[in-house]
Scaffold this motif. Sequence first.
Motif, PDB file in Angstrom:
ATOM      1  N   ILE A  65      27.131 100.282   3.916  1.00 63.02           N
ATOM      2  CA  ILE A  65      27.570  98.917   3.597  1.00 63.02           C
ATOM      3  C   ILE A  65      28.887  98.948   2.821  1.00 63.02           C
ATOM      4  O   ILE A  65      29.788  98.151   3.068  1.00 63.02           O
ATOM      5  N   ALA A  66      29.010  99.885   1.901  1.00 66.01           N
ATOM      6  CA  ALA A  66      30.207  99.953   1.058  1.00 66.01           C
ATOM      7  C   ALA A  66      31.470 100.302   1.849  1.00 66.01           C
ATOM      8  O   ALA A  66      32.557  99.835   1.506  1.00 66.01           O
ATOM      9  N   ILE A  67      31.345 101.107   2.894  1.00 71.87           N
ATOM     10  CA  ILE A  67      32.536 101.511   3.662  1.00 71.87           C
ATOM     11  C   ILE A  67      32.914 100.501   4.739  1.00 71.87           C
ATOM     12  O   ILE A  67      34.009 100.580   5.291  1.00 71.87           O
ATOM     13  N   GLN A  68      32.025  99.557   5.031  1.00 70.56           N
ATOM     14  CA  GLN A  68      32.301  98.588   6.091  1.00 70.56           C
ATOM     15  C   GLN A  68      33.588  97.785   5.891  1.00 70.56           C
ATOM     16  O   GLN A  68      34.368  97.675   6.833  1.00 70.56           O
ATOM     17  N   PRO A  69      33.835  97.190   4.733  1.00 64.43           N
ATOM     18  CA  PRO A  69      35.083  96.414   4.600  1.00 64.43           C
ATOM     19  C   PRO A  69      36.336  97.251   4.875  1.00 64.43           C
ATOM     20  O   PRO A  69      37.244  96.814   5.581  1.00 64.43           O
ATOM     21  N   LEU A  70      36.350  98.464   4.357  1.00 63.08           N
ATOM     22  CA  LEU A  70      37.496  99.342   4.595  1.00 63.08           C
ATOM     23  C   LEU A  70      37.612  99.694   6.075  1.00 63.08           C
ATOM     24  O   LEU A  70      38.700  99.621   6.658  1.00 63.08           O
ATOM     25  N   LEU A  71      36.504 100.046   6.684  1.00 65.50           N
ATOM     26  CA  LEU A  71      36.499 100.413   8.099  1.00 65.50           C
ATOM     27  C   LEU A  71      36.962  99.250   8.976  1.00 65.50           C
ATOM     28  O   LEU A  71      37.790  99.431   9.876  1.00 65.50           O
ATOM     29  N   GLN A  72      36.478  98.069   8.680  1.00 63.70           N
ATOM     30  CA  GLN A  72      36.851  96.922   9.509  1.00 63.70           C
ATOM     31  C   GLN A  72      38.306  96.509   9.288  1.00 63.70           C
ATOM     32  O   GLN A  72      38.958  96.026  10.207  1.00 63.70           O
ATOM     33  N   ARG A  73      38.824  96.707   8.102  1.00 59.43           N
ATOM     34  CA  ARG A  73      40.252  96.426   7.877  1.00 59.43           C
ATOM     35  C   ARG A  73      41.124  97.450   8.587  1.00 59.43           C
ATOM     36  O   ARG A  73      42.161  97.110   9.156  1.00 59.43           O
ATOM     37  N   LEU A  74      40.702  98.730   8.535  1.00 59.42           N
ATOM     38  CA  LEU A  74      41.471  99.769   9.213  1.00 59.42           C
ATOM     39  C   LEU A  74      41.503  99.553  10.724  1.00 59.42           C
ATOM     40  O   LEU A  74      42.502  99.851  11.380  1.00 59.42           O
ATOM     41  N   LEU A  75      40.412  99.044  11.274  1.00 64.90           N
ATOM     42  CA  LEU A  75      40.350  98.787  12.716  1.00 64.90           C
ATOM     43  C   LEU A  75      41.011  97.470  13.107  1.00 64.90           C
ATOM     44  O   LEU A  75      41.102  97.142  14.278  1.00 64.90           O
ATOM     45  N   GLY A  76      41.446  96.695  12.113  1.00 68.04           N
ATOM     46  CA  GLY A  76      42.145  95.448  12.390  1.00 68.04           C
ATOM     47  C   GLY A  76      41.245  94.264  12.677  1.00 68.04           C
ATOM     48  O   GLY A  76      41.706  93.240  13.164  1.00 68.04           O
ATOM     49  N   VAL A  77      39.964  94.396  12.387  1.00 71.09           N
ATOM     50  CA  VAL A  77      39.043  93.287  12.624  1.00 71.09           C
ATOM     51  C   VAL A  77      39.289  92.187  11.603  1.00 71.09           C
ATOM     52  O   VAL A  77      39.320  91.010  11.935  1.00 71.09           O
ATOM     53  N   LYS A  79      41.959  90.849   8.689  1.00 70.33           N
ATOM     54  CA  LYS A  79      43.336  90.995   8.205  1.00 70.33           C
ATOM     55  C   LYS A  79      43.368  90.641   6.718  1.00 70.33           C
ATOM     56  O   LYS A  79      43.162  91.484   5.876  1.00 70.33           O
ATOM     57  N   ASP A  80      43.614  89.384   6.402  1.00 71.25           N
ATOM     58  CA  ASP A  80      43.671  88.937   5.012  1.00 71.25           C
ATOM     59  C   ASP A  80      42.550  87.961   4.678  1.00 71.25           C
ATOM     60  O   ASP A  80      42.456  87.487   3.562  1.00 71.25           O
ATOM     61  N   ASP A  81      41.703  87.682   5.655  1.00 69.43           N
ATOM     62  CA  ASP A  81      40.711  86.628   5.469  1.00 69.43           C
ATOM     63  C   ASP A  81      39.327  87.159   5.105  1.00 69.43           C
ATOM     64  O   ASP A  81      38.328  86.530   5.385  1.00 69.43           O
ATOM     65  N   PHE A  82      39.237  88.315   4.470  1.00 65.66           N
ATOM     66  CA  PHE A  82      37.955  88.908   4.113  1.00 65.66           C
ATOM     67  C   PHE A  82      37.481  88.346   2.780  1.00 65.66           C
ATOM     68  O   PHE A  82      38.148  88.490   1.760  1.00 65.66           O
ATOM     69  N   GLY A  83      36.305  87.721   2.784  1.00 64.09           N
ATOM     70  CA  GLY A  83      35.780  87.105   1.565  1.00 64.09           C
ATOM     71  C   GLY A  83      34.342  87.510   1.314  1.00 64.09           C
ATOM     72  O   GLY A  83      33.784  88.385   1.986  1.00 64.09           O
ATOM     73  N   ALA A  84      33.721  86.858   0.338  1.00 65.89           N
ATOM     74  CA  ALA A  84      32.345  87.168  -0.042  1.00 65.89           C
ATOM     75  C   ALA A  84      31.381  86.886   1.108  1.00 65.89           C
ATOM     76  O   ALA A  84      30.432  87.646   1.331  1.00 65.89           O
ATOM     77  N   LYS A  85      31.616  85.811   1.829  1.00 61.50           N
ATOM     78  CA  LYS A  85      30.751  85.468   2.960  1.00 61.50           C
ATOM     79  C   LYS A  85      30.795  86.568   4.022  1.00 61.50           C
ATOM     80  O   LYS A  85      29.757  86.926   4.588  1.00 61.50           O
ATOM     81  N   ASP A  86      31.957  87.117   4.266  1.00 60.82           N
ATOM     82  CA  ASP A  86      32.102  88.189   5.247  1.00 60.82           C
ATOM     83  C   ASP A  86      31.386  89.458   4.777  1.00 60.82           C
ATOM     84  O   ASP A  86      30.721  90.134   5.557  1.00 60.82           O
ATOM     85  N   PHE A  87      31.517  89.778   3.488  1.00 54.64           N
ATOM     86  CA  PHE A  87      30.843  90.957   2.960  1.00 54.64           C
ATOM     87  C   PHE A  87      29.327  90.790   3.042  1.00 54.64           C
ATOM     88  O   PHE A  87      28.608  91.734   3.394  1.00 54.64           O
ATOM     89  N   LEU A  88      28.819  89.605   2.718  1.00 53.74           N
ATOM     90  CA  LEU A  88      27.384  89.370   2.800  1.00 53.74           C
ATOM     91  C   LEU A  88      26.883  89.473   4.242  1.00 53.74           C
ATOM     92  O   LEU A  88      25.787  89.991   4.495  1.00 53.74           O
TER      93      LEU A  88
END
Length: 112
Positions: A65-77, A79-88
């Motif tokens: 779970i912890a690596i998901q935000p980094l992985l998804q940003r690196l893959l370009g899924v 961009k700048d719109d990552f928030g708490a709702k997305d992490f949940l």
Amino acid sequence: MATDTAGSDTADSEDQHFHTVTRTALSAGVGVAAAFLSASLTAGAETAQIAAQNQTAQLVVIVAIAIQPLLQRLLGVYKDDFGAKDFLFIAFMTFSFWFVTWGIMLTAQHTG
């Protein structure tokens, strides 16, 4: 000119749909992969109850779970719109797929 606007809206909608499907598939895939890793860590346990209490196997899903935000940003899924709702959402999907898959694998390993 009105056709260009309609075409642009369709392209944006298709792009958003693609990113949504990619986010979901990536979270699900990482959850299943984490379950396989957890199952391999608990393969030698005598019972399913002992295997389910293995904290190292449980830590696998937390790391996934912890690596998901980094992985998804690196893959370009994202961009700048990552928030708490997305992490949940990522946390829920990854944990759910891990939990169900690992539960099935524990049952299969220890009922033979």
